[in-house]
Design a protein around this motif. Sequence first.
Motif, mmCIF file in Angstrom:
data_model
loop_
_atom_site.group_PDB
_atom_site.id
_atom_site.type_symbol
_atom_site.label_atom_id
_atom_site.label_comp_id
_atom_site.label_asym_id
_atom_site.label_seq_id
_atom_site.Cartn_x
_atom_site.Cartn_y
_atom_site.Cartn_z
ATOM 1 N N MET A 1 53.068 -136.931 -35.264
ATOM 2 C CA MET A 1 52.486 -138.170 -34.778
ATOM 3 C C MET A 1 51.532 -137.913 -33.617
ATOM 4 S SD MET A 1 52.379 -141.197 -35.561
ATOM 5 C CE MET A 1 51.963 -142.781 -34.993
ATOM 6 N N THR A 2 51.892 -136.987 -32.720
ATOM 7 C CA THR A 2 51.035 -136.675 -31.585
ATOM 8 C C THR A 2 49.680 -136.155 -32.055
ATOM 9 O OG1 THR A 2 52.978 -136.121 -30.270
ATOM 10 C CG2 THR A 2 50.872 -135.394 -29.419
ATOM 11 N N LEU A 3 49.666 -135.364 -33.118
ATOM 12 C CA LEU A 3 48.414 -134.818 -33.639
ATOM 13 C C LEU A 3 47.499 -135.937 -34.130
ATOM 14 C CD1 LEU A 3 46.871 -132.222 -34.131
ATOM 15 C CD2 LEU A 3 47.945 -132.086 -36.378
ATOM 16 N N LEU A 4 48.054 -136.916 -34.836
ATOM 17 C CA LEU A 4 47.252 -138.055 -35.287
ATOM 18 C C LEU A 4 46.778 -138.890 -34.105
ATOM 19 C CD1 LEU A 4 49.225 -139.225 -38.445
ATOM 20 C CD2 LEU A 4 47.043 -138.018 -38.366
ATOM 21 N N THR A 5 47.625 -139.049 -33.107
ATOM 22 C CA THR A 5 47.244 -139.805 -31.916
ATOM 23 C C THR A 5 46.122 -139.087 -31.180
ATOM 24 O OG1 THR A 5 49.520 -140.620 -31.735
ATOM 25 C CG2 THR A 5 48.110 -140.891 -29.806
ATOM 26 N N LEU A 6 46.235 -137.753 -31.040
ATOM 27 C CA LEU A 6 45.175 -136.968 -30.413
ATOM 28 C C LEU A 6 43.871 -137.144 -31.178
ATOM 29 C CD1 LEU A 6 44.118 -134.845 -28.389
ATOM 30 C CD2 LEU A 6 44.891 -133.093 -30.014
ATOM 31 N N CYS A 7 43.942 -137.051 -32.493
ATOM 32 C CA CYS A 7 42.768 -137.231 -33.342
ATOM 33 C C CYS A 7 42.132 -138.592 -33.070
ATOM 34 C CB CYS A 7 43.177 -137.091 -34.802
ATOM 35 S SG CYS A 7 41.838 -137.322 -35.978
ATOM 36 N N TRP A 8 42.938 -139.644 -33.065
ATOM 37 C CA TRP A 8 42.431 -140.998 -32.845
ATOM 38 C C TRP A 8 41.826 -141.146 -31.446
ATOM 39 C CZ3 TRP A 8 40.489 -144.832 -35.188
ATOM 40 C CH2 TRP A 8 40.365 -146.062 -34.567
ATOM 41 N N VAL A 9 42.505 -140.625 -30.427
ATOM 42 C CA VAL A 9 42.004 -140.724 -29.051
ATOM 43 C C VAL A 9 40.638 -140.059 -28.950
ATOM 44 C CG1 VAL A 9 42.356 -139.836 -26.691
ATOM 45 C CG2 VAL A 9 44.222 -140.989 -27.887
ATOM 46 N N LEU A 10 40.495 -138.860 -29.491
ATOM 47 C CA LEU A 10 39.220 -138.149 -29.390
ATOM 48 C C LEU A 10 38.118 -138.839 -30.187
ATOM 49 C CD1 LEU A 10 40.456 -134.456 -29.431
ATOM 50 C CD2 LEU A 10 39.588 -135.772 -27.494
ATOM 51 N N ILE A 11 38.456 -139.378 -31.344
ATOM 52 C CA ILE A 11 37.452 -140.110 -32.123
ATOM 53 C C ILE A 11 36.980 -141.335 -31.339
ATOM 54 C CG2 ILE A 11 37.156 -141.596 -34.155
ATOM 55 C CD1 ILE A 11 38.743 -139.483 -35.735
ATOM 56 N N VAL A 12 37.915 -142.104 -30.796
ATOM 57 C CA VAL A 12 37.551 -143.316 -30.056
ATOM 58 C C VAL A 12 36.751 -142.967 -28.805
ATOM 59 C CG1 VAL A 12 38.485 -145.246 -28.712
ATOM 60 C CG2 VAL A 12 39.432 -144.713 -30.961
ATOM 61 N N VAL A 13 37.211 -142.004 -28.021
ATOM 62 C CA VAL A 13 36.511 -141.627 -26.790
ATOM 63 C C VAL A 13 35.101 -141.141 -27.115
ATOM 64 C CG1 VAL A 13 36.452 -139.942 -24.902
ATOM 65 C CG2 VAL A 13 38.559 -141.183 -25.396
ATOM 66 N N ASN A 14 34.977 -140.295 -28.116
ATOM 67 C CA ASN A 14 33.653 -139.777 -28.475
ATOM 68 C C ASN A 14 32.763 -140.864 -29.064
ATOM 69 O OD1 ASN A 14 33.280 -136.681 -28.136
ATOM 70 N ND2 ASN A 14 35.424 -136.998 -28.650
ATOM 71 N N ALA A 15 33.340 -141.817 -29.745
ATOM 72 C CA ALA A 15 32.544 -142.904 -30.315
ATOM 73 C C ALA A 15 32.056 -143.871 -29.244
ATOM 74 C CB ALA A 15 33.362 -143.657 -31.356
ATOM 75 N N LEU A 16 32.818 -144.045 -28.173
ATOM 76 C CA LEU A 16 32.476 -145.029 -27.154
ATOM 77 C C LEU A 16 31.731 -144.452 -25.960
ATOM 78 C CD1 LEU A 16 35.783 -147.106 -27.112
ATOM 79 C CD2 LEU A 16 33.634 -147.613 -28.303
ATOM 80 N N THR A 17 31.498 -143.161 -25.948
ATOM 81 C CA THR A 17 30.855 -142.530 -24.808
ATOM 82 C C THR A 17 29.342 -142.538 -24.972
ATOM 83 O OG1 THR A 17 32.760 -141.104 -24.480
ATOM 84 C CG2 THR A 17 30.724 -140.444 -23.429
ATOM 85 N N ILE A 18 28.680 -143.135 -23.994
ATOM 86 C CA ILE A 18 27.220 -143.133 -23.961
ATOM 87 C C ILE A 18 26.816 -142.490 -22.650
ATOM 88 C CG2 ILE A 18 25.158 -144.600 -23.859
ATOM 89 C CD1 ILE A 18 26.751 -146.665 -25.477
ATOM 90 N N GLY A 19 25.865 -141.571 -22.708
ATOM 91 C CA GLY A 19 25.385 -140.970 -21.472
ATOM 92 C C GLY A 19 25.660 -139.484 -21.369
ATOM 93 N N GLY A 20 26.025 -138.851 -22.454
ATOM 94 C CA GLY A 20 26.279 -137.428 -22.414
ATOM 95 C C GLY A 20 27.764 -137.119 -22.350
ATOM 96 N N GLY A 21 28.085 -135.874 -22.561
ATOM 97 C CA GLY A 21 29.471 -135.459 -22.660
ATOM 98 C C GLY A 21 30.316 -135.730 -21.436
ATOM 99 N N TYR A 22 29.732 -135.561 -20.243
ATOM 100 C CA TYR A 22 30.533 -135.736 -19.036
ATOM 101 C C TYR A 22 30.920 -137.191 -18.811
ATOM 102 C CZ TYR A 22 29.632 -130.903 -18.218
ATOM 103 O OH TYR A 22 29.577 -129.552 -18.378
ATOM 104 N N ALA A 23 30.225 -138.099 -19.453
ATOM 105 C CA ALA A 23 30.582 -139.511 -19.338
ATOM 106 C C ALA A 23 31.945 -139.781 -19.974
ATOM 107 C CB ALA A 23 29.509 -140.379 -19.992
ATOM 108 N N MET A 24 32.407 -138.881 -20.832
ATOM 109 C CA MET A 24 33.706 -139.092 -21.472
ATOM 110 C C MET A 24 34.877 -138.672 -20.586
ATOM 111 S SD MET A 24 34.244 -136.094 -24.344
ATOM 112 C CE MET A 24 32.744 -136.473 -25.169
ATOM 113 N N LEU A 25 34.632 -137.960 -19.507
ATOM 114 C CA LEU A 25 35.730 -137.466 -18.675
ATOM 115 C C LEU A 25 36.645 -138.572 -18.161
ATOM 116 C CD1 LEU A 25 34.103 -134.507 -16.724
ATOM 117 C CD2 LEU A 25 35.693 -134.412 -18.651
#
Length: 171
Positions: A1-25
Amino acid sequence: MTLLTLCWVLIVVNALTIGGGYAMLPLLQKEIVENHQWLTNQEFIDAIAVGQATPGPLTVMNAFIGYKLHGLLGAGVAVLSSYLPSIVIVTLAAKYYYTYRESAAVRSAFSGIRPAVIGLLAAVAISLGNTSLVDVGTLAVALASFGIITFTKIDPTLIILASGIIGALLL
């Protein structure tokens, strides 16, 4: 379950980040450290540091987090989850870019988004600073690094390596 949650968290964070990679921190810190407690603040800082010493720092950071949670499989899922939103978004954006690039609404939206990203980065810097700046020596390294990166053209990788050496020898 943690692996799927990690997958979802990273997809959502990367999808919602505007302004370059460091904006996702800030989003990553909130999800990974505060909400799910997969890493401590110190481990999150270590993940950032490991990433900075390599090409593709945020990809390496996400792989580090995935590896810590689920070994090699977790690292692979983290990397794929990091890139999937960008591939989809860039594909869709490219389709409509030339049609809407001069739109006043689009330009205005980005005029509001850019300062918000700066605010998010400042918030995560303060939060991580509370964990990392524990004495005069660590504060001196932080201030020196800030000054060097701001006023010179020295590669950030060299600053990180030099700071590691200083930390090993003096701190």
